[in-house]
Design a protein around this motif. Structure first.
Motif: not given
Length: 324
Positions: A253-274
């Motif tokens: 449960v906690f590992g999945g939530l962490l994966a979700f949060l880190v993925t969203e941060v990465l997408l937010w970081w890539l969203r500006g460049a894209i």
């Protein structure tokens, strides 16, 4: 007779009450052990956080790659017009023949849409795009042909090519052009990315199983004496292993939530460049985030990995512990 009937009724009622009591106590015991395992994680924050972090970060890479592949598929899916077939009409064809062919093609069930580009419209577009401008006015006649742009209903390469060969046989068609090679290359790249995501995902998920299994093994070893005492007083293996399975559940449960949060941060970081690249190409493409179904699938996958890894470790090491 009435005494016998009342006895049976009271017995049935007692059995029903006992069944309800056992049913309620079953869930109460599971809830108690789930909360107990959660408390165990709280009492050992260092190793617990390390395991959760490894599990979450291991899931982050395949999850991010999956979302990127999904967005690439969205882009390639928007290139359906790349399968357009351009029919270049013979110079000898009359406008009535062109309109007649357009009407026939619009009634063809294999064709989604037909657009007519006249000679004059093609020349105006060429003047604007070529940069020659007024120099083209010195031409004595318009060298460009009429064009019928056909959008197939089925844009797969094989179906589009078959339709192209069929339309080339029309009497007033000089030749037909279909450029799908670059789209096929893009599909090949997307397929390669999908296979890479599967391969990387399997490797990382196997690593997660090993990490969770090893963490539970260390927990079992540290509680060896406690497990021996529980077996001495008659506790079953199922009862003893249940807290460890819930530990794997909480890891997931906690590992999945962490994966979700880190993925969203990465997408937010890539969203500006894209977004900057999309603006350069005058496109309204925006990176799609994780959907609710994908989030649920991520959490479910993480929980399954935690529980399966815990189960494999418990089944192997719990049997080896017997009271001396």
């Amino acid at each position: 007779m009435s005494i016998l009937f009342s006895g049976r009724a009271s017995g049935a009622k007692a059995n029903k009450i006992n069944f309800i009591r056992r049913f309620v106590m079953f869930f109460v015991n599971h809830l108690r052990q789930a909360l107990f395992s959660l408390g165990e994680l709280w009492r050992t924050p260092g190793s617990s956080l390390m395991t959760m972090a490894v599990l979450g970060l291991s899931l982050t890479l395949p999850t991010t790659l999956h979302l990127l592949v999904k967005n690439v598929q969205q882009v390639s899916g928007g290139f359906a017009k790349a399968a357009e077939i351009s029919l270049f009409i013979r110079d000898s064809a009359t406008s009535q023949q062109v309109q007649g062919l357009k009407t026939i093609l619009e009634g063809d069930p294999q064709i989604a849409a037909v657009r007519h580009i006249s000679k004059d419209a093609a020349m105006q577009e060429f003047q604007q795009a070529s940069g020659f401008g007024a120099a083209l006015n010195y031409l004595t006649e318009n060298p460009l042909p009429d064009v019928l742009v056909v959008l197939p209903l089925h844009t797969e390469p094989a179906a589009a090519r078959a339709l192209q060969q069929q339309l080339e046989k029309e009497r007033i068609v000089e030749f037909a052009k279909l450029d799908l090679e670059w789209l096929q290359r893009l599909d090949a790249v997307v397929l390669l990315l999908q296979q890479a995501v599967v391969a990387i995902g399997l490797l990382l998920l196997s690593a997660v199983l090993l990490i969770v299994s090893n963490t539970i093994r260390l927990s079992i070893i540290s509680k060896r004496e406690e497990i021996e005492v529980m077996k001495l007083v008659g506790a079953t293996d199922a009862f003893i292993q249940r807290p460890f399975l819930y530990t794997g559940f909480w890891f997931g449960v906690f590992g999945g939530l962490l994966a979700f949060l880190v993925t969203e941060v990465l997408l937010w970081w890539l969203r500006g460049a894209i977004a900057g690249i999309s603006d350069l190409y005058q496109s309204d493409f925006r990176l799609q985030a994780m959907s609710l179904q994908e989030f649920g699938g991520l959490i479910l996958l993480a929980v399954l990995l935690g529980v399966i890894g815990s189960y494999l470790s418990v089944r192997r090491h719990l049997r080896a512990i017997e009271p001396s």
